[in-house]
Write a protein that holds these residues in place. Structure first.
Motif, PDB file in Angstrom:
ATOM      1  N   LEU A   1       0.818  -1.204   0.000  1.00  0.00           N
ATOM      2  CA  LEU A   1       0.000   0.000   0.000  1.00  0.00           C
ATOM      3  C   LEU A   1       0.862   1.268   0.000  1.00  0.00           C
ATOM      4  N   GLY A   2       1.940   1.244   0.781  1.00  0.00           N
ATOM      5  CA  GLY A   2       2.834   2.388   0.820  1.00  0.00           C
ATOM      6  C   GLY A   2       3.496   2.641  -0.520  1.00  0.00           C
ATOM      7  N   PHE A   3       3.931   1.559  -1.180  1.00  0.00           N
ATOM      8  CA  PHE A   3       4.553   1.699  -2.495  1.00  0.00           C
ATOM      9  C   PHE A   3       3.548   2.235  -3.510  1.00  0.00           C
ATOM     10  N   GLN A   4       2.316   1.731  -3.459  1.00  0.00           N
ATOM     11  CA  GLN A   4       1.276   2.218  -4.365  1.00  0.00           C
ATOM     12  C   GLN A   4       0.957   3.690  -4.112  1.00  0.00           C
ATOM     13  N   SER A   5       0.989   4.105  -2.851  1.00  0.00           N
ATOM     14  CA  SER A   5       0.723   5.501  -2.523  1.00  0.00           C
ATOM     15  C   SER A   5       1.775   6.413  -3.152  1.00  0.00           C
ATOM     16  N   ILE A   6       3.035   5.993  -3.130  1.00  0.00           N
ATOM     17  CA  ILE A   6       4.095   6.781  -3.754  1.00  0.00           C
ATOM     18  C   ILE A   6       3.882   6.863  -5.261  1.00  0.00           C
ATOM     19  N   LEU A   7       3.490   5.750  -5.881  1.00  0.00           N
ATOM     20  CA  LEU A   7       3.214   5.760  -7.316  1.00  0.00           C
ATOM     21  C   LEU A   7       2.049   6.695  -7.646  1.00  0.00           C
ATOM     22  N   MET A   8       1.013   6.693  -6.791  1.00  0.00           N
ATOM     23  CA  MET A   8      -0.110   7.602  -6.998  1.00  0.00           C
ATOM     24  C   MET A   8       0.352   9.052  -6.914  1.00  0.00           C
ATOM     25  N   GLY A   9       1.264   9.330  -5.997  1.00  0.00           N
ATOM     26  CA  GLY A   9       1.798  10.677  -5.879  1.00  0.00           C
ATOM     27  C   GLY A   9       2.536  11.107  -7.132  1.00  0.00           C
ATOM     28  N   LEU A  10       3.299  10.186  -7.735  1.00  0.00           N
ATOM     29  CA  LEU A  10       4.026  10.506  -8.961  1.00  0.00           C
ATOM     30  C   LEU A  10       3.045  10.775 -10.121  1.00  0.00           C
ATOM     31  N   ILE A  11       1.986   9.968 -10.188  1.00  0.00           N
ATOM     32  CA  ILE A  11       0.972  10.199 -11.225  1.00  0.00           C
ATOM     33  C   ILE A  11       0.291  11.550 -11.012  1.00  0.00           C
ATOM     34  N   ALA A  12      -0.021  11.865  -9.747  1.00  0.00           N
ATOM     35  CA  ALA A  12      -0.644  13.158  -9.442  1.00  0.00           C
ATOM     36  C   ALA A  12       0.288  14.311  -9.812  1.00  0.00           C
ATOM     37  N   GLU A  13       1.600  14.135  -9.621  1.00  0.00           N
ATOM     38  CA  GLU A  13       2.563  15.171 -10.001  1.00  0.00           C
ATOM     39  C   GLU A  13       2.525  15.414 -11.509  1.00  0.00           C
ATOM     40  N   LEU A  14       2.411  14.333 -12.290  1.00  0.00           N
ATOM     41  CA  LEU A  14       2.316  14.489 -13.739  1.00  0.00           C
ATOM     42  C   LEU A  14       1.045  15.238 -14.124  1.00  0.00           C
ATOM     43  N   LEU A  15      -0.074  14.921 -13.449  1.00  0.00           N
ATOM     44  CA  LEU A  15      -1.332  15.597 -13.740  1.00  0.00           C
ATOM     45  C   LEU A  15      -1.253  17.081 -13.405  1.00  0.00           C
ATOM     46  N   VAL A  16      -0.617  17.416 -12.280  1.00  0.00           N
ATOM     47  CA  VAL A  16      -0.478  18.818 -11.885  1.00  0.00           C
ATOM     48  C   VAL A  16       0.335  19.580 -12.915  1.00  0.00           C
ATOM     49  N   ARG A  17       1.417  18.971 -13.393  1.00  0.00           N
ATOM     50  CA  ARG A  17       2.246  19.645 -14.385  1.00  0.00           C
ATOM     51  C   ARG A  17       1.505  19.812 -15.707  1.00  0.00           C
ATOM     52  N   THR A  18       0.718  18.807 -16.074  1.00  0.00           N
ATOM     53  CA  THR A  18      -0.093  18.922 -17.285  1.00  0.00           C
ATOM     54  C   THR A  18      -1.106  20.045 -17.142  1.00  0.00           C
ATOM     55  N   TYR A  19      -1.724  20.144 -15.958  1.00  0.00           N
ATOM     56  CA  TYR A  19      -2.715  21.187 -15.703  1.00  0.00           C
ATOM     57  C   TYR A  19      -2.102  22.567 -15.849  1.00  0.00           C
ATOM     58  N   HIS A  20      -0.959  22.792 -15.203  1.00  0.00           N
ATOM     59  CA  HIS A  20      -0.342  24.122 -15.232  1.00  0.00           C
ATOM     60  C   HIS A  20       0.226  24.455 -16.607  1.00  0.00           C
ATOM     61  N   GLU A  21       0.907  23.496 -17.237  1.00  0.00           N
ATOM     62  CA  GLU A  21       1.628  23.798 -18.468  1.00  0.00           C
ATOM     63  C   GLU A  21       0.697  23.859 -19.680  1.00  0.00           C
ATOM     64  N   SER A  22      -0.323  22.986 -19.720  1.00  0.00           N
ATOM     65  CA  SER A  22      -1.203  22.973 -20.878  1.00  0.00           C
ATOM     66  C   SER A  22      -2.129  24.187 -20.906  1.00  0.00           C
ATOM     67  N   GLN A  23      -2.495  24.704 -19.718  1.00  0.00           N
ATOM     68  CA  GLN A  23      -3.414  25.830 -19.644  1.00  0.00           C
ATOM     69  C   GLN A  23      -2.724  27.146 -19.311  1.00  0.00           C
TER      70      GLN A  23
END
Length: 323
Positions: free
Chosen positions: A279-301
């Motif tokens: 679960l801890g490892f999956q949580s870190i992976l979710m954080g990395l995916i969320a980081e990609l989404l945040v960067r897409t949000y800021h950079e694309s718009q």
């Protein structure tokens, strides 16, 4: 336009004429360009007809927004804000419990340099057990979680500079959390005791059932205000904590196996520790995916990761004024 007053309306037919008169009495002497946006939130009584009558009587100041059905107070407020054109936006209820006579005092605080003036119903005229006590508990919880300490998040009567209302959308019961969003972009907030009157006509639209919605929205607001730009801090921190807990459990099993000869696989702690590690490892992976989404949000718009209060000798495009 100097001032926009946004008022959500739901089944307030008897209060509307008195509200308009009170607003006019309070604001007209100020010498400002002002408007009042009355948002009918799918009223089932004669509220819309009463609003249309006002609009016909005072086309200069009265604006009407009629929603197709009852979307809720937050949606009605959002509609009013979206259509407001004033430099300062004041929110208030239509039930006459908020007093428009407090608006000039709020504008004075805005003129002093504050970005948000939050009303505080210090002497509240509602039932203590069903309205006042739950509200106080909720205010304490919201203040503790968000770090924005206000006595009365539930008081709709608030004044905002327009610029602190941009950059976010309102959902659920989130209109009460606008000061938290404003604080996240560096707004200067002050609380001002305001009058509160007993309801004269109609009945209250909300009860204890609203508390659960507010608590659930609080999770969203906390995440957006603290971790929206760096979600890895939340997910990664949670993941590291879980993996550390798992490591302690596995270390305990290892020591017990080496020194005391106790089987590792025979203990339920092994399965628990393994699952917690995953679960801890999956949580870190979710954080990395969320980081990609945040960067897409800021950079694309083209969304900035900062907000500017003012520029000196610079135009908004970043060049000097002489260029």
């Amino acid at each position: 336009m100097d001032l926009s007053i946004v008022v959500p309306v739901y089944n307030e037919e008897e209060n509307i004429p008195l509200l308009y008169q009170a607003i006019t009495t309070a604001v007209a002497p100020l010498g400002l360009e002002w408007e009042v946006l009355l948002v009918d939130d799918g009223s089932k009584d004669g509220s819309l007809k009463a609003l249309e009558a006002l609009a016909g009587k005072d086309a200069e100041h009265v604006r009407i927004i009629a929603l197709r059905r009852n979307f809720g107070q937050t949606a009605a407020i959002a509609a009013g804000i979206d259509h407001a054109s004033g430099d300062v936006v004041v929110l208030m209820d239509a039930d006459l419990q908020n007093d428009p006579a407090d608006i000039p005092r709020m504008l004075e605080k805005i003129a002093e340099g504050y970005d948000v003036v939050s009303g505080w119903r210090k002497d509240r005229k509602d039932d203590f057990a069903t309205r006042t006590l739950p509200s106080r508990l909720a205010n304490g919880l919201i203040s503790a979680v968000t770090g924005v300490h206000l006595h009365d998040y539930g008081c709709t009567l608030k004044a905002y500079r327009r610029e602190v209302l941009t950059g976010f959308k309102l959902y659920g019961e989130m209109h009460r959390f606008i000061p938290v969003y404003a604080s996240s972009v560096g707004a200067r907030i002050i609380e001002l005791p305001v009058r509160h009157h007993p309801r004269r006509f109609g009945k209250a639209k909300y009860g204890l059932e609203r508390t659960a919605k507010v608590i659930l929205d609080l999770f969203t607001v906390k995440f957006l205000s603290s971790y929206a730009n760096k979600p890895i801090y939340l997910f990664g921190g949670t993941g590291i904590g879980l993996m550390t807990l798992s490591g302690i459990g596995l270390l305990y099993l290892f020591i017990r196996r080496v020194f005391f000869g106790v089987s590792v696989l025979g203990s339920p702690l092994f399965q628990m520790s393994t699952m917690i590690f995953i679960l801890g490892f999956q949580s870190i992976l979710m954080g990395l995916i969320a980081e990609l989404l945040v960067r897409t949000y800021h950079e694309s718009q083209g969304k900035p990761t900062y907000t500017i209060r003012k520029l000196v000798n610079l135009s908004p495009n970043g060049h000097s004024q002489d260029d």
